[in-house]
Scaffold this motif. Structure first.
Motif, PDB file in Angstrom:
ATOM      1  N   ILE A   1       4.478  -3.497 -11.904  1.00 41.22           N
ATOM      2  CA  ILE A   1       5.453  -2.428 -12.159  1.00 41.22           C
ATOM      3  C   ILE A   1       6.709  -2.636 -11.315  1.00 41.22           C
ATOM      4  O   ILE A   1       7.836  -2.486 -11.795  1.00 41.22           O
ATOM      5  N   LEU A   2       6.505  -2.997 -10.052  1.00 41.87           N
ATOM      6  CA  LEU A   2       7.647  -3.188  -9.154  1.00 41.87           C
ATOM      7  C   LEU A   2       8.583  -4.292  -9.641  1.00 41.87           C
ATOM      8  O   LEU A   2       9.778  -4.278  -9.338  1.00 41.87           O
ATOM      9  N   SER A   3       8.043  -5.232 -10.403  1.00 45.94           N
ATOM     10  CA  SER A   3       8.852  -6.375 -10.828  1.00 45.94           C
ATOM     11  C   SER A   3       9.423  -6.222 -12.232  1.00 45.94           C
ATOM     12  O   SER A   3      10.036  -7.158 -12.751  1.00 45.94           O
ATOM     13  N   SER A   4       9.228  -5.049 -12.873  1.00 46.96           N
ATOM     14  CA  SER A   4       9.595  -4.894 -14.281  1.00 46.96           C
ATOM     15  C   SER A   4      10.696  -3.861 -14.495  1.00 46.96           C
ATOM     16  O   SER A   4      10.936  -2.986 -13.657  1.00 46.96           O
ATOM     17  N   ASN A   5      11.333  -3.965 -15.648  1.00 51.66           N
ATOM     18  CA  ASN A   5      12.287  -2.974 -16.137  1.00 51.66           C
ATOM     19  C   ASN A   5      11.606  -2.247 -17.298  1.00 51.66           C
ATOM     20  O   ASN A   5      11.511  -2.789 -18.403  1.00 51.66           O
ATOM     21  N   ILE A   6      11.116  -1.049 -17.044  1.00 50.39           N
ATOM     22  CA  ILE A   6      10.276  -0.348 -18.011  1.00 50.39           C
ATOM     23  C   ILE A   6      11.070   0.077 -19.241  1.00 50.39           C
ATOM     24  O   ILE A   6      10.582  -0.035 -20.377  1.00 50.39           O
ATOM     25  N   ASN A   7      12.282   0.546 -19.085  1.00 50.22           N
ATOM     26  CA  ASN A   7      13.061   1.004 -20.242  1.00 50.22           C
ATOM     27  C   ASN A   7      13.385  -0.147 -21.185  1.00 50.22           C
ATOM     28  O   ASN A   7      13.293  -0.004 -22.412  1.00 50.22           O
ATOM     29  N   GLN A   8      13.748  -1.293 -20.628  1.00 51.04           N
ATOM     30  CA  GLN A   8      13.990  -2.462 -21.482  1.00 51.04           C
ATOM     31  C   GLN A   8      12.710  -2.881 -22.191  1.00 51.04           C
ATOM     32  O   GLN A   8      12.717  -3.228 -23.375  1.00 51.04           O
ATOM     33  N   LEU A   9      11.604  -2.861 -21.439  1.00 49.61           N
ATOM     34  CA  LEU A   9      10.318  -3.235 -22.022  1.00 49.61           C
ATOM     35  C   LEU A   9       9.929  -2.266 -23.134  1.00 49.61           C
ATOM     36  O   LEU A   9       9.363  -2.672 -24.161  1.00 49.61           O
ATOM     37  N   SER A  10      10.240  -0.976 -22.959  1.00 46.51           N
ATOM     38  CA  SER A  10       9.938   0.019 -23.983  1.00 46.51           C
ATOM     39  C   SER A  10      10.675  -0.289 -25.284  1.00 46.51           C
ATOM     40  O   SER A  10      10.091  -0.247 -26.374  1.00 46.51           O
TER      41      SER A  10
ATOM     42  N   ARG B   1       0.805  -1.218   0.000  1.00 41.25           N
ATOM     43  CA  ARG B   1       0.000   0.000   0.000  1.00 41.25           C
ATOM     44  C   ARG B   1       0.842   1.274   0.000  1.00 41.25           C
ATOM     45  O   ARG B   1       0.573   2.202  -0.759  1.00 41.25           O
ATOM     46  N   ASP B   2       1.859   1.339   0.826  1.00 42.92           N
ATOM     47  CA  ASP B   2       2.656   2.556   0.960  1.00 42.92           C
ATOM     48  C   ASP B   2       3.923   2.540   0.107  1.00 42.92           C
ATOM     49  O   ASP B   2       4.737   3.464   0.195  1.00 42.92           O
ATOM     50  N   THR B   3       4.073   1.513  -0.704  1.00 43.71           N
ATOM     51  CA  THR B   3       5.254   1.412  -1.563  1.00 43.71           C
ATOM     52  C   THR B   3       5.014   2.175  -2.856  1.00 43.71           C
ATOM     53  O   THR B   3       4.029   1.913  -3.550  1.00 43.71           O
ATOM     54  N   PRO B   4       5.866   3.129  -3.229  1.00 39.61           N
ATOM     55  CA  PRO B   4       5.680   3.845  -4.500  1.00 39.61           C
ATOM     56  C   PRO B   4       5.762   2.880  -5.685  1.00 39.61           C
ATOM     57  O   PRO B   4       6.482   1.878  -5.639  1.00 39.61           O
ATOM     58  N   ALA B   5       5.029   3.194  -6.737  1.00 33.52           N
ATOM     59  CA  ALA B   5       5.034   2.357  -7.942  1.00 33.52           C
ATOM     60  C   ALA B   5       6.258   2.719  -8.785  1.00 33.52           C
ATOM     61  O   ALA B   5       6.169   3.480  -9.757  1.00 33.52           O
ATOM     62  N   VAL B   6       7.393   2.181  -8.417  1.00 36.06           N
ATOM     63  CA  VAL B   6       8.662   2.457  -9.099  1.00 36.06           C
ATOM     64  C   VAL B   6       9.212   1.144  -9.635  1.00 36.06           C
ATOM     65  O   VAL B   6       9.341   0.159  -8.896  1.00 36.06           O
ATOM     66  N   SER B   7       9.530   1.134 -10.929  1.00 40.64           N
ATOM     67  CA  SER B   7      10.044  -0.085 -11.551  1.00 40.64           C
ATOM     68  C   SER B   7      11.466  -0.369 -11.092  1.00 40.64           C
ATOM     69  O   SER B   7      12.114   0.452 -10.435  1.00 40.64           O
ATOM     70  N   ARG B   8      11.991  -1.523 -11.477  1.00 42.27           N
ATOM     71  CA  ARG B   8      13.344  -1.908 -11.088  1.00 42.27           C
ATOM     72  C   ARG B   8      14.392  -0.923 -11.589  1.00 42.27           C
ATOM     73  O   ARG B   8      15.432  -0.734 -10.959  1.00 42.27           O
ATOM     74  N   ASP B   9      14.103  -0.304 -12.750  1.00 47.90           N
ATOM     75  CA  ASP B   9      15.076   0.636 -13.312  1.00 47.90           C
ATOM     76  C   ASP B   9      14.750   2.081 -12.955  1.00 47.90           C
ATOM     77  O   ASP B   9      15.241   3.014 -13.602  1.00 47.90           O
TER      78      ASP B   9
END
Length: 736
Positions: free
Chosen positions: A701-710, A421-429
């Motif tokens: 989201i927390l478990s992903s690398n968004i830039n690689q996915l992009s 709940r209080d964890t920001p939605a920030v990806s691995r990268d």
């Protein structure tokens, strides 16, 4: 007189002829120049159905709205009214077609049966005289006989059935929580078999036997193992048992039997009198004691009406909401162990004794709900919002879906995602997203804290409109939007202006039949054609915000000119607010929803005009592929993860970047983990979804690398056609 009236109404002739004879009999017996009967019609409108003394041409042509005139006032308050000079009363409404200017005095009583107001009985005199208490009681007794017969008559103009549309009734919170179920009346409405007694001695014996049986039943309840322990509940029930043995109350019933009523009718009359007293009492403690008398009367009435000891209520097969005018604590215990999910009361206060038992049963309770009993029938779908003190009667599919979603959040997903709940939605990268919530009801807003949403990215203002019969005015909307902002606790709230039409038909608004309603007169088109509607909404939002920022989003923008026109209306309200001494919002942002392909073709120009953009992916997908999303054969025919649709979504977010504005997605696409990851890879940094979806999307989201996915998605969009769903699943699986 009672027997004569009963014989007239049960005699030969058409219903109208019998009503005409009835008013003649009453006028003659009471020495009145005028006697009139008004019958309640659909929408609670009162129609003059018979009169002796007024202009006969007014019959079936004279109507009073609820609360209008003296007649409407009596029906609204359910209280008798006697006036020596009727025209001096503030509620007096002169109708020249009646010819009533010759009459000074006025006396009227509600015609009631089984907790329902069926109409109003009125007598008038030329002289100035006010009926004494005994005369008013006689009039009330006559009204009881009228009620008995009116229900069996086929009156001109059709059955007096009520409007069956949705309704929201506001009350007070007695115990919080949310519940969904079908209405079950607090015991079925008691129908008295006869009002006029043939032998008073027989009726006295029936009363004696019923009282003895009721007292014995209460003693058994008090001696049960579950209630034998000392405590607050025990004290309450002891007081209740004393009330059931009150000699003054029982004496009034015996007096009513002596006046010519049956035992059941006598109890009903004393019960109605007690209810009238309740309406006049301001002290909360005394109101609750009178409510206990009401409860005892109902128990006694059921025994008399059945002719034998009443059975304990059967346990229904499905969840139910208990509906009552008022309720004593002993009555609620009759339902303990059944599928009781909530309790709604017409007259209970926040300090009601029944609330103590309700808290022990852990069910939501809402009280002080005006006209609840008149508006609800057994089996009606109900939603109890105990957190905000409101009840939705016969809600539409949208409202029910919203509440089921809220219940799902409460029951199924809260534990699973509580740790996030209080964890920001920030990806691995290190890519940060703002996860916001879609809402449409006050109960949804209370989930913000529970699910960790950063704000409300879409508040559907039409949902409160859909669950009420009348169109809310500026004050009602201001109060609602203010409560939403207060509940949000400083988090951002984006209000979408009214998105009515299509599959969302307001009961307070005339919608023409359209061949293609999804493409017809709806959403912003209504707001531009009826600017008063849009102005009232914007005005309410500005007033509700005070000094807080407010975000206003207009739906279904098809052209840039339409958005400019909507913004001009908003600017008018901003100028109006600025010219007043009230506080102004710190910022007023006006955004556009992108859900029509024509807006997509002009996306750069629209992005320069708007303060922000939000993609309504549901409608955009529907319109882009010309596929009805509610159709069984077309709903899942086209994939939002298709290259074509992803390219459209990419064009929108890139236009927002060029214009320097925020672009979000607030459709179903944002609330699905796979699609949410695809959107974040395209460049979206704000996603708004149902409350139940925030946990799963954040986890993804927390478990992903968004830039690689992009990089992967943009490369795949150049090389592939059709859907990327399976391709994306494989990639995410390979990268855990």
């Amino acid at each position: 007189m009672l027997r004569r009236l009963r014989d007239v109404m049960a005699g030969v002739g058409t219903p109208q002829q019998r009503l005409d004879s009835t008013v003649q009999v009453i006028a003659h017996e009471l020495g009145a120049e005028v006697c009139s009967i008004y019958v309640q019609r659909p929408g609670r409108v009162l129609e003059l159905c018979a009169t002796q003394g007024l202009n006969p041409q007014a019959v079936h042509r004279l109507f009073f709205q609820p609360g209008e005139g003296l007649v409407g006032h009596i029906a609204e308050t359910r209280l008798p009214l006697t006036l020596a000079e009727a025209q001096k009363h503030p509620k007096f409404a002169y109708r020249p077609e009646t010819g009533e200017e010759a009459f000074q005095s006025f006396a009227g009583v509600p015609i009631r049966r089984s907790d329902r107001v069926l109409g109003v009985l009125v007598v008038q005199h030329v002289s100035m005289r006010e009926l004494d208490e005994e005369e008013v009681e006689s009039l009330e007794t006559l009204a009881m006989v009228l009620a008995e017969v009116l229900t069996t008559m086929s009156l001109p103009g059709g059955d007096p059935s009520r409007d069956r549309g949705p309704l929201v009734i506001h009350g007070i919170r007695i115990h919080d929580g949310v519940a969904i179920g079908r209405a079950r009346l607090h015991q079925p409405r008691v129908v008295i078999g006869g009002v006029v007694a043939e032998d008073s001695a027989v009726e006295h014996e029936l009363l004696r036997a019923a009282l003895a049986d009721m007292h014995e039943s209460l003693d058994r309840v008090m001696e049960s193992e579950a209630l034998s322990a000392a405590g607050e509940h025990r004290d309450v029930l002891e007081t209740y048992r004393l009330i059931a043995r009150d000699t003054g109350w029982i004496g009034r019933i015996r007096d009513a039997i002596d006046s010519g009523l049956t035992a059941a009718a006598a109890v009903q009359k004393v019960r109605d009198d007690t209810r009238s007293r309740m309406a006049a009492v301001k002290d909360e403690y005394l109101r609750e004691r009178l409510a206990d008398f009401e409860d005892v009367a109902l128990r006694l009435l059921r025994r008399l009406a059945a002719g034998e000891a009443a059975e304990e209520p059967a346990t229904p097969d499905e969840p139910f909401i208990l509906v009552a005018r008022s309720m004593g604590p002993a009555e609620l215990l009759d339902y303990a162990g059944a599928q009781l999910k909530g309790l709604v009361l017409e007259e209970a206060s926040a300090t009601a004794h029944v609330g103590i038992v309700a808290r022990a049963l852990d069910i939501p309770v809402v009280g002080r709900l005006a006209h609840l009993i008149e508006e609800v029938d057994p089996g009606d779908p109900l939603i109890v919002d105990g957190d905000h003190g409101q009840v939705l009667v016969r809600p539409g599919d949208d409202a029910r879906a919203q509440f089921r979603e809220s219940l799902s959040v409460r029951e199924a997903t809260r534990a699973r995602y509580a740790a996030l709940r209080d964890t920001p939605a920030v990806s691995r990268d290190g890519v940060r997203l703002s996860l916001q919530m879609n809402a449409g009801l006050l109960v949804d807003v209370s989930q913000l804290e529970a699910v960790g949403a950063e704000g409300i990215g879409l508040y559907r203002t039409e949902i409160p409109f859909l669950v009420r019969r009348e169109y809310p005015d500026v004050d009602a909307q201001t109060e609602l939007y203010g409560r939403i902002l207060d509940s949000a606790g400083g988090r951002a709230v984006t209000f979408r202006t009214l998105d009515a039409g299509g599959d969302k038909r307001l009961h307070s608004f005339v919608h023409e039949v359209e061949e293609n309603p999804a493409l017809g007169w709806r959403a912003l088109r209504i707001g531009l054609d009826q600017p008063a509607i849009l102005r009232q909404q914007v005005r309410a939002m500005i007033q509700a915000a005070g000094e807080r920022p407010v975000r206003i989003m207009v739906p279904m923008v098809a052209t840039v000119d339409e958005f400019r026109a909507a913004r001009a209306i908003v600017d008018l309200e901003i100028a109006r607010a600025a010219a007043r001494p009230e506080a102004m919002p710190s910022t007023i942002s006006v955004g556009a929803m992108v859900e029509v392909p024509s807006a997509l073709l002009a996306i750069d120009e629209l992005a320069r005009e708007a303060d922000f953009l939000s993609v309504g992916s549901n409608d955009l997908l529907q319109f882009l592929f010309a596929a009805d999303r509610s159709g069984e054969r077309t709903a899942n025919r086209y994939d939002p993860l298709s290259v074509l649709f992803l390219d459209a979504m990419r064009r929108i977010v890139e236009a927002g970047k060029r214009a320097g504005i925020d672009v979000s997605v607030c459709g179903e696409m944002a609330g699905r983990p796979l699609e949410a990851l695809a959107l974040s890879a395209l460049g979206y940094r704000t996603l708004s979804m149902s409350a139940v979806s925030i946990g799963p999307v954040k986890e993804a989201i927390l478990s992903s690398n968004i830039n690689q996915l992009s990089d992967f998605i943009l490369y795949s969009m150049k090389k592939k056609t059709g859907s990327l769903r399976n391709h994306l699943k494989s990639y995410l699986s390979d990268h855990r």
